[in-house]
Write an enzyme that holds these catalytic residues in place. Structure first.
Site, PDB file in Angstrom:
ATOM      1  N   LYS A 252       4.607   0.102   8.247  1.00 16.69           N
ATOM      2  CA  LYS A 252       4.206   1.392   7.705  1.00 16.69           C
ATOM      3  C   LYS A 252       5.411   2.319   7.779  1.00 16.69           C
ATOM      4  CE  LYS A 252       0.419   4.765   8.172  1.00 16.69           C
ATOM      5  NZ  LYS A 252      -0.814   5.084   8.942  1.00 16.69           N
TER       6      LYS A 252
ATOM      7  N   PHE B  40       1.703   9.572   3.526  1.00 15.97           N
ATOM      8  CA  PHE B  40       2.761   9.429   4.526  1.00 15.97           C
ATOM      9  C   PHE B  40       3.969   8.682   3.985  1.00 15.97           C
ATOM     10  CE2 PHE B  40      -0.103   5.869   4.667  1.00 15.97           C
ATOM     11  CZ  PHE B  40       0.760   4.784   4.602  1.00 15.97           C
ATOM     12  N   GLY B  41       3.741   7.764   3.014  1.00 18.11           N
ATOM     13  CA  GLY B  41       4.805   6.910   2.516  1.00 18.11           C
ATOM     14  C   GLY B  41       4.261   5.584   2.010  1.00 18.11           C
ATOM     15  N   GLU B  42       4.847   4.465   2.466  1.00 21.92           N
ATOM     16  CA  GLU B  42       4.485   3.143   1.962  1.00 21.92           C
ATOM     17  C   GLU B  42       4.186   2.175   3.105  1.00 21.92           C
ATOM     18  OE1 GLU B  42       7.502   3.232  -1.927  1.00 21.92           O
ATOM     19  OE2 GLU B  42       8.087   2.171  -0.084  1.00 21.92           O
ATOM     20  N   VAL B  43       3.422   1.122   2.762  1.00 21.36           N
ATOM     21  CA  VAL B  43       3.193   0.016   3.689  1.00 21.36           C
ATOM     22  C   VAL B  43       3.756  -1.252   3.040  1.00 21.36           C
ATOM     23  CG1 VAL B  43       1.516  -1.342   4.982  1.00 21.36           C
ATOM     24  CG2 VAL B  43       1.093   1.095   4.589  1.00 21.36           C
TER      25      VAL B  43
ATOM     26  N   GLY C 197       0.819  -1.202   0.000  1.00 26.43           N
ATOM     27  CA  GLY C 197       0.000   0.000   0.000  1.00 26.43           C
ATOM     28  C   GLY C 197       0.853   1.252   0.000  1.00 26.43           C
ATOM     29  N   LYS C 198       0.242   2.355  -0.437  1.00 22.66           N
ATOM     30  CA  LYS C 198       0.902   3.659  -0.444  1.00 22.66           C
ATOM     31  C   LYS C 198      -0.074   4.719   0.036  1.00 22.66           C
ATOM     32  CE  LYS C 198       4.273   2.823  -4.148  1.00 22.66           C
ATOM     33  NZ  LYS C 198       4.835   3.328  -5.427  1.00 22.66           N
ATOM     34  N   GLY C 199       0.470   5.783   0.591  1.00 21.14           N
ATOM     35  CA  GLY C 199      -0.357   6.889   1.050  1.00 21.14           C
ATOM     36  C   GLY C 199       0.459   8.159   1.072  1.00 21.14           C
TER      37      GLY C 199
ATOM     38  N   ASP D 245     -10.770  10.091  11.393  1.00 21.41           N
ATOM     39  CA  ASP D 245     -10.637   9.773   9.967  1.00 21.41           C
ATOM     40  C   ASP D 245     -11.141   8.358   9.713  1.00 21.41           C
ATOM     41  OD1 ASP D 245     -10.052  10.245   7.307  1.00 21.41           O
ATOM     42  OD2 ASP D 245      -7.944   9.648   7.482  1.00 21.41           O
TER      43      ASP D 245
END
Length: 368
Positions: A99, A83-86, A79-81, A200
């Protein structure tokens, strides 16, 4: 000192780890005893033992966290967001989620770690925190948050890929409500827990476990309430989160930022939208609705605050509840619960505990 304590615990819990292996036959053999952690160590048992020691902490000792984090072998990005990556990683033959935050998001990393380590936060419907660490190679710094890994991914991904039965719908709804009720609850005592608001809540921040229940994750925007001092540890900018899921009082700036109940009530509004997404994918008589985000037919794919304010506040629109839901008692009650969760008047919304009790009653009736 911590390593000595850890090794002592490992020696005393051989039968517990054997049981862990028996319950998880797909686990690989753990690393050999050259690893700083003891052989045949099970994360679940390690966390259970150290958190049952009377400290009340929701996290492992810092040295143990660092030892675990630095023994993880990264496998793949999941995953990505912003904030960065998972990543999916492996520690001692067991999958974990890592994370990764960039150094420019240090505050977000620190905040999420702080929330996850809140005393008595650990709960079966809140993502299990394992460790935090920073990696510095001299030119850049990586900030890690290590947690339990759930192969099904987020509820958003799960509902996009799968339809769910009536029973599965109730299990997911109940587990999300249970997790939120625990977050919102204050536990009084010397090792008590403050009330926490998520801020959230959405299907992308909820993960699906192998047993079909769910855990609430991504606590980086959460706020805690100090009931003795009646203070809220919240930054000056209260309009955070995902615009599509923002409660009307956040969209129109009418929220009472000095009253902690306001943040809990905003979570409940979001919970109603999550339930709507879930129930749409419930298979009824062999058919179900396509997956859609809330307000998909009223707002764009990336709506602005102004666009959502027009829909939610000015037009007072809410997601439509199909007539066929009324043909099933459980869905009729869930539909009514949604309406009470997204009421325009925050004070009229249900509490998370009331939602949990309502779904529990539906589940009992359904299974009898």
């Amino acid at each position: 000192m911590f390593v000595a304590i850890l090794l002592g615990l490992c020696m005393a819990q051989g039968y517990r780890c054997a049981r862990c292996k028996a319950q998880n036959p797909d686990l690989e053999e753990p690393l050999d005893d050259q690893n700083l952690m003891a052989p045949k160590m099970c994360l679940r048992d390690l966390i259970y033992n150290l958190n049952s020691s009377g400290s009340g902490s929701a996290g492992l000792p810092l040295l143990v966290q660092r030892t675990i984090a630095r023994s993880i072998i990264l496998q793949e990005i999941i995953g990505k967001g912003s904030f960065g990556e998972v990543w999916r990683g492996v520690w001692n033959g067991q999958d974990v989620a890592v994370k990764m935050f960039s150094s420019r998001d240090e505050w977000s990393w620190f905040r999420e770690v702080e929330i996850y380590q809140t005393v008595m936060l650990r709960h079966e419907n809140i993502l299990g925190f394992i460790a935090a660490d920073n990696k510095d190679n001299g030119s850049w710094t990586q900030l890690w948050l290590v947690s339990e890994y759930h192969e099904h991914g987020s509820l958003f991904d799960y509902l996009n890929r799968h339809t769910v039965s009536m029973e599965a719908t109730l299990v997911l709804a109940l587990s999300v409500a249970s997790g939120l009720a625990h977050l919102h609850m204050e536990i009084i005592g010397t090792q008590g827990k403050p009330a926490i608001a998520h801020r959230d809540l959405k299907t992308k921040n909820i993960l699906v476990k192998k047993n079909g229940s769910a855990v609430i994750a991504d606590l980086g925007l959460a706020v805690k309430h100090d009931s003795i001092a009646n203070t809220i540890d919240i930054p000056s900018n209260h309009r955070v989160g995902t615009k599509r899921y923002m409660a009307p009082e956040i969209l129109d700036d009418s929220i009472n930022v000095s009253n902690f109940e306001s943040y809990k009530r905003a979570d409940i509004y979001s919970l109603g939208l999550v339930f709507w997404e879930l129930v749409r994918r419930c298979s009824l008589g062999g058919s179900c609705e396509d997956y859609q985000l809330p307000y998909y037919d009223m707002a764009g794919s990336d709506p602005s605050v102004e666009e959502m304010r027009k829909v939610v506040c000015d037009q007072q629109a809410r997601p439509s509840i199909p007539n066929q839901w009324h043909n099933w008692e459980a869905l009729r009650i869930l539909g009514r619960t949604m309406r009470e969760c997204w009421n325009a008047n925050p004070a009229a919304r249900l509490t998370a505990l009331r939602v949990k009790k309502t779904i529990t009653q539906v589940t009992v009736v359904k299974t009898n």
